[in-house]
Write an enzyme that holds these catalytic residues in place. Structure first.
Site, PDB file in Angstrom:
ATOM      1  N   CYS A  75     -21.142 -10.240 -20.163  1.00 12.47           N
ATOM      2  CA  CYS A  75     -22.016 -10.738 -21.243  1.00 12.47           C
ATOM      3  C   CYS A  75     -22.094 -12.258 -21.229  1.00 12.47           C
ATOM      4  CB  CYS A  75     -21.623 -10.167 -22.592  1.00 12.47           C
ATOM      5  SG  CYS A  75     -20.402 -11.064 -23.531  1.00 12.47           S
ATOM      6  N   CYS A 109     -25.132 -12.299 -28.079  1.00 12.32           N
ATOM      7  CA  CYS A 109     -24.373 -11.049 -28.247  1.00 12.32           C
ATOM      8  C   CYS A 109     -25.253  -9.956 -28.852  1.00 12.32           C
ATOM      9  CB  CYS A 109     -23.197 -11.357 -29.179  1.00 12.32           C
ATOM     10  SG  CYS A 109     -22.285  -9.932 -29.765  1.00 12.32           S
ATOM     11  N   HIS A 131     -12.504  -4.608 -23.738  1.00 11.49           N
ATOM     12  CA  HIS A 131     -13.387  -5.633 -24.299  1.00 11.49           C
ATOM     13  C   HIS A 131     -13.300  -6.929 -23.481  1.00 11.49           C
ATOM     14  CE1 HIS A 131     -16.334  -6.568 -27.250  1.00 11.49           C
ATOM     15  NE2 HIS A 131     -15.718  -7.673 -27.635  1.00 11.49           N
ATOM     16  N   THR A 173     -18.021  -8.019 -35.818  1.00 11.40           N
ATOM     17  CA  THR A 173     -19.273  -8.180 -35.080  1.00 11.40           C
ATOM     18  C   THR A 173     -20.189  -6.969 -35.271  1.00 11.40           C
ATOM     19  OG1 THR A 173     -18.201  -9.546 -33.431  1.00 11.40           O
ATOM     20  CG2 THR A 173     -20.206  -8.436 -32.740  1.00 11.40           C
ATOM     21  N   TYR A 209     -16.425  -9.704 -20.831  1.00  9.34           N
ATOM     22  CA  TYR A 209     -16.826 -11.097 -21.028  1.00  9.34           C
ATOM     23  C   TYR A 209     -17.457 -11.748 -19.795  1.00  9.34           C
ATOM     24  CZ  TYR A 209     -15.821 -11.780 -25.909  1.00  9.34           C
ATOM     25  OH  TYR A 209     -15.901 -11.742 -27.267  1.00  9.34           O
ATOM     26  N   GLU A 268     -21.172 -11.890 -38.002  1.00 12.47           N
ATOM     27  CA  GLU A 268     -19.872 -11.297 -38.314  1.00 12.47           C
ATOM     28  C   GLU A 268     -19.665 -11.131 -39.821  1.00 12.47           C
ATOM     29  OE1 GLU A 268     -20.230 -13.203 -35.521  1.00 12.47           O
ATOM     30  OE2 GLU A 268     -19.505 -11.657 -34.161  1.00 12.47           O
ATOM     31  N   GLU A 315     -16.658 -18.376 -30.443  1.00 17.84           N
ATOM     32  CA  GLU A 315     -16.636 -16.957 -30.064  1.00 17.84           C
ATOM     33  C   GLU A 315     -16.089 -16.789 -28.642  1.00 17.84           C
ATOM     34  OE1 GLU A 315     -17.445 -12.942 -29.112  1.00 17.84           O
ATOM     35  OE2 GLU A 315     -18.270 -14.637 -28.012  1.00 17.84           O
ATOM     36  N   CYS A 355     -20.986  -3.347 -27.822  1.00 17.79           N
ATOM     37  CA  CYS A 355     -19.879  -3.078 -26.896  1.00 17.79           C
ATOM     38  C   CYS A 355     -18.572  -2.783 -27.627  1.00 17.79           C
ATOM     39  CB  CYS A 355     -19.644  -4.277 -25.990  1.00 17.79           C
ATOM     40  SG  CYS A 355     -21.089  -5.266 -25.697  1.00 17.79           S
TER      41      CYS A 355
HETATM   42 FE1  SF4 Z   1     -20.982  -9.351 -27.953  1.00 18.60          FE
HETATM   43 FE2  SF4 Z   1     -20.190  -9.772 -25.464  1.00 18.60          FE
HETATM   44 FE3  SF4 Z   1     -18.499  -8.708 -27.272  1.00 18.60          FE
HETATM   45 FE4  SF4 Z   1     -20.600  -7.316 -26.303  1.00 18.60          FE
HETATM   46  S1  SF4 Z   1     -18.801  -8.046 -25.153  1.00 18.60           S
HETATM   47  S2  SF4 Z   1     -19.927  -7.433 -28.424  1.00 18.60           S
HETATM   48  S3  SF4 Z   1     -22.138  -8.897 -26.106  1.00 18.60           S
HETATM   49  S4  SF4 Z   1     -19.380 -10.784 -27.301  1.00 18.60           S
HETATM   50 FE    FE Z   2     -17.166 -10.744 -28.818  1.00 20.57          FE
END
Ligand code: SF4
Ligand code: FE
Length: 485
Positions: A300, A100, A293, A191, A297, A258, A444, A104
């Protein structure tokens, strides 16, 4: 735009209060702390990759507000093409970090707030949108990293914010005057918070009239007076104070780093307040943020799964079983699952629509399916990876033993697979897979961007079960009118 180095230098100038393992860290050297520096390196990639001409189209874009070239992480989506490029960008960055990069969350908060403040103003005649746009211009110009702060501690989950025994279980407004507001409470699982410049506080759930004090959204510098961060622990994190190999991904760490962020009566001037009491819009803001968000996923985690698959394949090759049919089959299954995650992220982006404010919003149903897939498919991808990787993932001796003059040659000799492959290379790949498929990484995938139940409740709301029933009755020759209530 800032480079990764400029981003890091800018973090040193903050007067941020971060506690970790019972100690207050020095704000200037905090980003060099072994427990934190990997997360900072990962976030820095969102700056460095924007400087790379190869990724210019994915990582940078023209601001619709100023016409200036900006980092995409500060952009407001203007088309479905922007939404798709976001997903492609995330997959590409994950392929470079294996973890990560945290930026984002603020990006998604910006896009959710842009449309929600607009619609709030339409209804109430407020001027939140203009305030937010002014804030956003600075965010874009200074290329800030802004943490998105949504999740409250929530206390007793069966009670609403105003019903809690402790009123601070949800962030709330405790004072208002002509200069601004004062907020109290905390945000959890934050995060990238300790390596951000600012944070956007948002409500965590839909609210009713009794919870109006809890319907608050505002921007706060991470080092504002009254803000205290307590950095969280991770599985095997003490390995970060040892050598490099045992960490698996020593450069970028695992997940986002975190924190529990406490707001002890923090003053926020009106210009940085984007919702204050408009409880009718807290649900909209939460839902839009969550869907943006959840869109991410498949991008990422798709990129992270590319690394997991590559790593498992390398271990198989280095151990001499890479050509076995059942291994190839497992790797194919992993690739199938990874692309399935990605498909959903692309689909919810391609099906995006403009909001009243003009920016683009993902298809919310498909975005929820996207994230929901991650909560099970990552487990399956990682299960297959561990199957391919073998039991040595859990039993490998340490780097210190590899370097030890008495027993190092035994580790060197017996941890070797294929004769031509140096033992250290094989150990590095095994540690990477151990790190990426265990502990916090899986948790996560389950709970980041909302737990699976949060996605399931959206299906009933968005997928139109009533229409499906009518369609089925028509085909079966049953009159739907008879059952319409
Ligand atoms: Fe992290 Fe993925 Fe969330 Fe971006 S979308 S903050 S890379 S977990
Ligand atoms: Fe996340």
């Amino acid at each position: 735009m800032m480079t990764g180095q400029e981003y890091k230098d800018s973090l040193r100038k903050r007067n941020i209060k971060v506690y970790f393992k019972g100690e207050l860290l020095d704000p200037e050297t905090l980003i060099d702390n072994p427990y934190i520096k990997g997360h900072v390196n990962s976030a820095a990639m969102t700056y460095d990759l924007a400087m790379d001409p190869k990724y210019e189209d994915l990582m940078t874009v023209k601001s619709h507000l100023t016409g200036e070239k900006i980092n995409r992480f500060t952009h407001i989506h203007q088309s479905t093409e922007d939404l798709i490029k976001k997903v492609k960008m995330l997959r590409m960055i994950s392929q470079n970090t294996g973890t990560c990069y945290q930026r984002c969350v603020g990006f998604d908060a910006a896009n959710a707030l842009y449309s929600t403040t607009y619609e709030m103003d339409q209804k109430f005649g407020t001027n939140y949108h203009e305030r937010f746009v002014n804030y956003l211009k600075r965010w874009q110009k200074e290329d800030l990293m802004v943490a998105g702060a949504m999740t409250d501690p929530k206390g007793d989950r069966s009670k609403k914010p105003h019903e809690q025994a402790d009123p601070d279980m949800y962030v709330h407004v405790v004072k208002k005057d002509d200069k601004g507001i004062v907020v109290r409470g905390a945000k959890m699982h934050m995060t990238g918070m300790v390596n951000s410049h600012e944070m956007i506080i948002m409500p965590t759930t839909g609210m009713g009239e009794d919870d109006a004090d809890y319907a608050v959204c505002c921007a706060i510098p991470v080092d504002a007076p009254g803000v205290i961060h307590i950095f969280g622990r991770q599985t095997n994190d003490d390995r970060k104070t040892e050598g490099e190999i045992d960490q698996g991904n020593a450069k970028f760490g695992v997940v986002g780093g975190e924190s529990l962020t406490v707001l002890e009566d923090v003053f926020v001037p009106w210009e940085n307040v984007f919702m204050c009491g408009e409880y009718q819009f807290s649900g909209m803001l939460v839902e839009r943020f969550a869907c943006y968000h959840r869109q991410n996923y498949g991008g990422c985690k798709g990129g992270v799964s590319d690394i997991v698959t590559g790593c498992a394949a390398c271990i198989a090759d280095m151990s001499g079983y890479g050509k076995a049919t059942h291994i190839k089959d497992k790797l194919n299954q992993m690739m199938h699952l990874t692309e399935t995650l990605y498909c959903c992220a692309i689909a919810c982006s391609a099906e995006g629509r403009p909001t009243a404010a003009g920016n683009y919003y993902v298809d919310p149903l498909l975005a929820n399916v996207d994230k929901h897939n991650v909560t099970s498919m990552i487990y399956e991808i990682d299960r297959l990876a561990q199957d391919v990787g073998g039991g040595i993932l859990a039993t490998l001796p340490s780097e210190a033993d590899l370097r030890n003059p008495e027993v190092g040659h035994y580790v060197e000799k017996y941890a070797r697979g294929v004769a031509e492959v140096p033992t250290e290379d094989r150990m590095r790949m095994i540690r990477l897979l151990e790190n990426m498929t265990g502990g916090v990484a899986l948790v996560e995938s389950m709970h980041g961007a909302g737990s699976p139940q949060a996605q399931k409740v959206m299906y009933a709301k968005l997928s139109g079960l009533a229409n499906k029933k009518v369609a089925a009755m028509k085909i079966a020759g049953v009159d739907p009118e008879k059952y319409a209530k």
